[in-house]
Enzyme design. Structure first.
Site, short mmCIF file in Angstrom:
data_model
loop_
_atom_site.label_atom_id
_atom_site.label_comp_id
_atom_site.label_asym_id
_atom_site.label_seq_id
_atom_site.Cartn_x
_atom_site.Cartn_y
_atom_site.Cartn_z
CB SER A 18 -0.91 0.14 1.48
OG SER A 18 -1.70 1.29 0.57
CG ASP B 201 -6.50 -3.17 -3.98
OD1 ASP B 201 -7.56 -2.78 -3.01
OD2 ASP B 201 -5.24 -2.28 -4.01
CG HIS C 113 -5.10 -2.40 -0.20
ND1 HIS C 113 -4.70 -1.60 -1.41
CD2 HIS C 113 -4.51 -1.53 0.23
CE1 HIS C 113 -3.52 -0.91 -1.54
NE2 HIS C 113 -3.86 -1.09 0.56
#
Lengths: 466, 466
Positions: free
Chosen positions: A175, A387, A443
């Site tokens: 991320s 995601d 994600h």
């Protein structure tokens, strides 16, 4: 071995009047019996006066600690605790959701922990994240460049442990760490070059659903939403035409674009962006998913849920319920004592601290990636393909701009006879980059596809083909 | 009520020397206690000499049978039994997988059965499907037009039951029924017009992941595979260019296209085409998924599995394991007796009979759809958006060619606060067509998303917005 140098380090640190500590943890509240692996926690002070105290969890490889890689893991955010990566993604335990209660969260072993094959350091960085803290108010201010410098300093101090100095070193994270990992790697590489001590045996880096450039990654959400049947062909074409591909921060006077984006938002607002097929629990958050806010925090404001009776927790089961236990567990005084958290340094542990005084002063990590392609390094970039926060289509796009040669073009790879994703391998002299999708993952890919992600990282560390 | 006319029908049929029967079923092997709904099974003879004996399952609505719609359901194939639709998709029970064994499959109630809101007839058609049979060898030959004529005849004979004559009638089915349902609807509509008796209270039709035109639907698999991250941008663009959009039955001398399609196949061969995120169990079939064979049968050759010990059934769990029990259950003599299946008419019940002597003589149902838009009818077309057998992108495409007006353009609809799919409503004078995706569902959408599909059909039958 790790412990063997602790005394020395301690002595050195006492001399330098800084506050550092390492502790071996044998048992933890919620886990029955002794831990079947070696866990060490501690603080390492960085900054001129060690005013930033970074908390870490070190877990020795359960296979062959002497030869297995040493991996530094940074959860994203910025502000998401290393413990979140440890408990929900790639660490050796996870919550036993079925047997936990709001008063008593229970831990169980994660059979797909990356500690099965690697020595892992989960770091609470930047300062203010997890149990990391600063000794002055000023030191709580940080940004992409200062925090990465601190992390590099952390790494060198950790390597004062000569035990792991010669293990292959990888910097990893997901991320928001897509911004910081390449910077850290560059710092390490430069530091080695100019003779910083100790020299680090850096082999490469790993980034999952990485943020690279907010504007690019955000814009690609519209393409992704179209591909995954969340917006129509018609709306996609119209939005592309009217907004000229500029969906993040569009011209407010361009009414056609604004109207198209309103429709796009209507289609996407109630989607759980981190895995588009899972239920969206935004109803329990004060604000819904802010897809266009560029925020990478997944809202999980659980305070209300924590105070409500269990039978009031509504159906359907939401992944975020699982995160509840981390708040209860990590804020339990007996747990903090067991982890040797320094009393009085933090008021509340948060999975993702949203009130950091952090400036995002690096717009994009693409220049760093470009520089790294000139070096003798290996990169693994993986994307959970369901995601929408940092969609794989955007990640593919910036990789293409690196203009590398394709060694192995987009082919399936397998785990237990099933397609786990699709891999492409790029090279450039001594540099190689492996890009892979994780089929069906969200994600934080290992949270959704733990078996597949362990297979991926094991093979990649071992220089096998995926 | 239904039963009340059985005697009359029987007398009429005995006069005409045909073999028809209806039986009310109170209990069934594998289901504990009495059935909590009204189940009738029977045969209706069609053809000049009733040489085709079509077997059906009728289940009365559990809500308000007097006013609820009457739905004729045809599972696809061709050759897939109505019982398959009943047990795995939209019927009132399903196998209790956890408590079943190879010797003793157990049934449990499906809380999302469409019989909660509709009177349902599950039909074994065309002849040779399920328990349907013919009294002559010649009569086993059928094709799209003869089988649909037979189904229309079945409907008229069923409506000799005046009880349901005034209920709104819908013809429904999925997969291959995308070909036959529009033809049946046209036959009913034409029959009503020319005064066939009894007049049928036809309101419209429902088709799920429907086959419309093999070539079109098949070609769209490549676009779908690209959208869902199974093939790369590069390969998609190259294949599109080199094959000029012709992927099914390409020019064998076009070597670039053939080579691109080889790569496409390499990416897709091991995908479970009916739901691209689920495990592929082709390993237990003699042949892998033949994505380009145009076959809509999902291979489930379980004979070997049935004969192997339970602990030899390999991980991971495959949806098709669930189908195993239907073979055991429906071939059990006590079950067949309970269902009043005529002894000696069938050697083996198969979920999908692949050895029908059936000719696909209708290339595409698009002309039928075109004709139906001129009538006073309602159509519901739904697509599980993770199905690669008949991908939603192809279904969208032929709907676009109908050139209808858009009344309500692509917006999310909700079940329990979650987005269940996206709906578009088209109209043309008295005709209306609702197209919707079922988010995350596979080929037989209600099998994957039962709650969402029941909400969809309930609202649609009630003329609500989805």
């Amino acid at each position: 071995m790790w412990l063997s140098v602790v005394v020395l380090v301690h002595v050195l640190l006492l001399i330098s009047n800084s506050v550092e500590s390492q502790s071996i943890i044998d048992t933890l509240p919620g886990f029955p019996g002794k831990l079947p692996f070696k866990l060490e926690t501690g603080y390492i002070g960085v900054g001129e006066l060690d005013e930033v105290q970074l908390f870490y969890y070190f877990i020795e490889s359960e296979r062959n600690p002497k030869d297995d890689p040493l991996v530094l893991w940074l959860t994203g955010g910025p502000g998401c605790s290393g413990l979140s990566g440890l408990l929900f993604e790639i660490g050796p335990f996870t919550f036993d959701y079925a047997n936990s209660s709001g008063n008593k969260p229970m831990l169980e072993l994660n059979p797909y922990s990356w500690t099965k094959i690697a020595n892992m350091i989960f770091l609470d960085a930047p300062v203010g994240t997890g149990f990391s803290y600063a000794t002055t108010w000023e030191a709580y201010n940080s940004n992409d460049t200062s925090s990465t410098t601190q992390t590099y300093e952390f790494l060198r101090k950790v390597m004062a442990h000569p035990t792991f100095l010669f293990n292959p070193l990888y910097v990893a994270g997901d991320s928001y760490s897509g911004k910081t990992v390449p910077i850290i790697v560059q710092e390490v590489s430069n530091g080695n070059k100019i003779g910083h001590s100790p020299p680090l045996n850096l082999k490469g880096f790993v980034i999952g659903n990485p943020l690279t450039y907010e504007i690019w990654d955000g814009n690609e959400r519209v393409k992704f939403a179209h591909r995954t049947a969340l917006i129509s062909d018609r709306l996609y074409q119209s939005t592309k035409r009217n907004c000229q591909g500029r969906y993040i921060d569009p011209d407010p006077n361009n009414m056609q674009c604004v109207e198209d984006l309103r429709k796009v938002n209507e289609c996407l607002d109630d989607i759980y962006a981190a895995q588009i097929l899972e239920p969206n629990c935004a109803a329990f958050s004060p604000k819904p998913n802010k897809l266009w806010s560029l925020s990478l925090h997944l809202d999980d404001n659980f305070i209300d849920i924590l105070h409500s009776a269990p039978d009031q927790v509504p159906e359907p089961w939401c992944r975020s319920y699982n995160y509840l236990y981390s708040y209860v567990w990590a804020n339990d005084k007996t747990v903090q004592k067991a982890l040797h958290v320094r009393e009085g340094t933090k008021t509340d542990w948060e999975r993702c601290n949203k009130s950091l005084t952090y400036t995002k002063n690096v717009i994009t990590s693409i220049d760093y990636h470009q520089n790294l392609t000139k070096k003798d390094l290996r990169a693994l970039v993986y994307s959970g393909d369901h995601d929408m926060l940092i969609p794989y289509v955007g990640t593919q796009q910036w990789i293409e701009t690196l203009d590398l040669s394709i060694k192995d073009d987009w082919r399936p790879w397998f785990v237990e006879g099933q397609i786990a994703g699709y891999v492409t391998i790029f090279t450039e002299e001594k540099y190689s980059l492996t890009f892979t999708t994780i089929k069906g993952a969200g994600h934080t890919a290992p949270e959704y596809k733990p078996k597949e992600c362990l297979a991926m990282i094991d093979r990649w560390f071992a220089y096998y083909f995926l």
